[in-house]
Design a protein around this motif. Sequence first.
Motif, PDB file in Angstrom:
ATOM      1  N   LYS A   1      -3.368  -7.523  -2.711  1.00 38.34           N
ATOM      2  CA  LYS A   1      -2.675  -7.791  -3.568  1.00 38.34           C
ATOM      3  C   LYS A   1      -1.579  -6.610  -3.778  1.00 38.34           C
ATOM      4  O   LYS A   1      -0.472  -6.998  -3.637  1.00 38.34           O
ATOM      5  N   SER A   2      -2.099  -5.365  -3.925  1.00 39.54           N
ATOM      6  CA  SER A   2      -1.266  -4.301  -4.245  1.00 39.54           C
ATOM      7  C   SER A   2      -0.589  -4.053  -2.856  1.00 39.54           C
ATOM      8  O   SER A   2       0.548  -3.414  -2.810  1.00 39.54           O
ATOM      9  N   MET A   3      -1.127  -3.967  -1.993  1.00 37.14           N
ATOM     10  CA  MET A   3      -0.275  -3.950  -0.453  1.00 37.14           C
ATOM     11  C   MET A   3       0.777  -4.835  -0.436  1.00 37.14           C
ATOM     12  O   MET A   3       1.757  -4.593   0.153  1.00 37.14           O
ATOM     13  N   ARG A   4       0.613  -6.220  -0.739  1.00 37.45           N
ATOM     14  CA  ARG A   4       1.679  -7.118  -0.527  1.00 37.45           C
ATOM     15  C   ARG A   4       2.655  -6.766  -1.515  1.00 37.45           C
ATOM     16  O   ARG A   4       4.021  -6.930  -1.031  1.00 37.45           O
TER      17      ARG A   4
ATOM     18  N   GLY B   1       8.167  -4.430  -1.963  1.00 38.55           N
ATOM     19  CA  GLY B   1       9.122  -3.509  -2.548  1.00 38.55           C
ATOM     20  C   GLY B   1       9.749  -2.769  -1.963  1.00 38.55           C
ATOM     21  O   GLY B   1      10.149  -2.985  -0.557  1.00 38.55           O
ATOM     22  N   ASP B   2      10.452  -1.594  -2.153  1.00 39.25           N
ATOM     23  CA  ASP B   2      11.266  -0.967  -1.764  1.00 39.25           C
ATOM     24  C   ASP B   2      10.515   0.000  -0.667  1.00 39.25           C
ATOM     25  O   ASP B   2       9.338   0.391  -1.005  1.00 39.25           O
ATOM     26  N   ARG B   3      11.393   0.669   0.181  1.00 41.75           N
ATOM     27  CA  ARG B   3      10.614   1.682   1.166  1.00 41.75           C
ATOM     28  C   ARG B   3      10.116   2.943   0.549  1.00 41.75           C
ATOM     29  O   ARG B   3       9.091   3.261   0.825  1.00 41.75           O
ATOM     30  N   GLY B   4      10.847   3.285  -0.546  1.00 42.54           N
ATOM     31  CA  GLY B   4      10.282   4.525  -1.329  1.00 42.54           C
ATOM     32  C   GLY B   4       8.805   4.476  -1.720  1.00 42.54           C
ATOM     33  O   GLY B   4       7.922   5.306  -1.796  1.00 42.54           O
TER      34      GLY B   4
END
Length: 154
Positions: free
Chosen positions: A68-71, A76-79
Amino acid sequence: MSAVLLVGRSAENVVTLTLNRPDAHNALSPELAAELERSVEQLQLDRDLRAVIVTGAGDSFCAGGDIKSMREAVAGDRGLRVQRSERFAGLLAAMRALPVPLLARVNGPAHGGGAGLVSVADIAIASDTATFGFTEPRIGIAPATISPYVLERI
């Protein structure tokens, strides 16, 4: 300490770090990774420490990163992705650099980042139910952060 990481200490000054998310196969959520970071930082300064054991609660050692957090990170943004990768890389390096033996007590599947945790250990002891896998490519992520440690062990 948080409930996601159990920290125990024996009379012989051996510390056991137990990943405690058994319902999620001890996947490395941001909270669990942060607790591991804090614990390892403290252990690096512990002059009485004799050894560290890392293991998982329940039937799994560690399923790697929390999907879930990986998705969320991928979306999200690259940063944010770079920050999380660098943070996990720092955790692996800190665990590898502990001044005492690090043992992985692999009580079940160790996939993705979980295999990375095994790879930074000085000694790994695996149960009959232990399996190892580099599953990140299944969701489009290269196992780049753990690869240096895995290749060293191979």
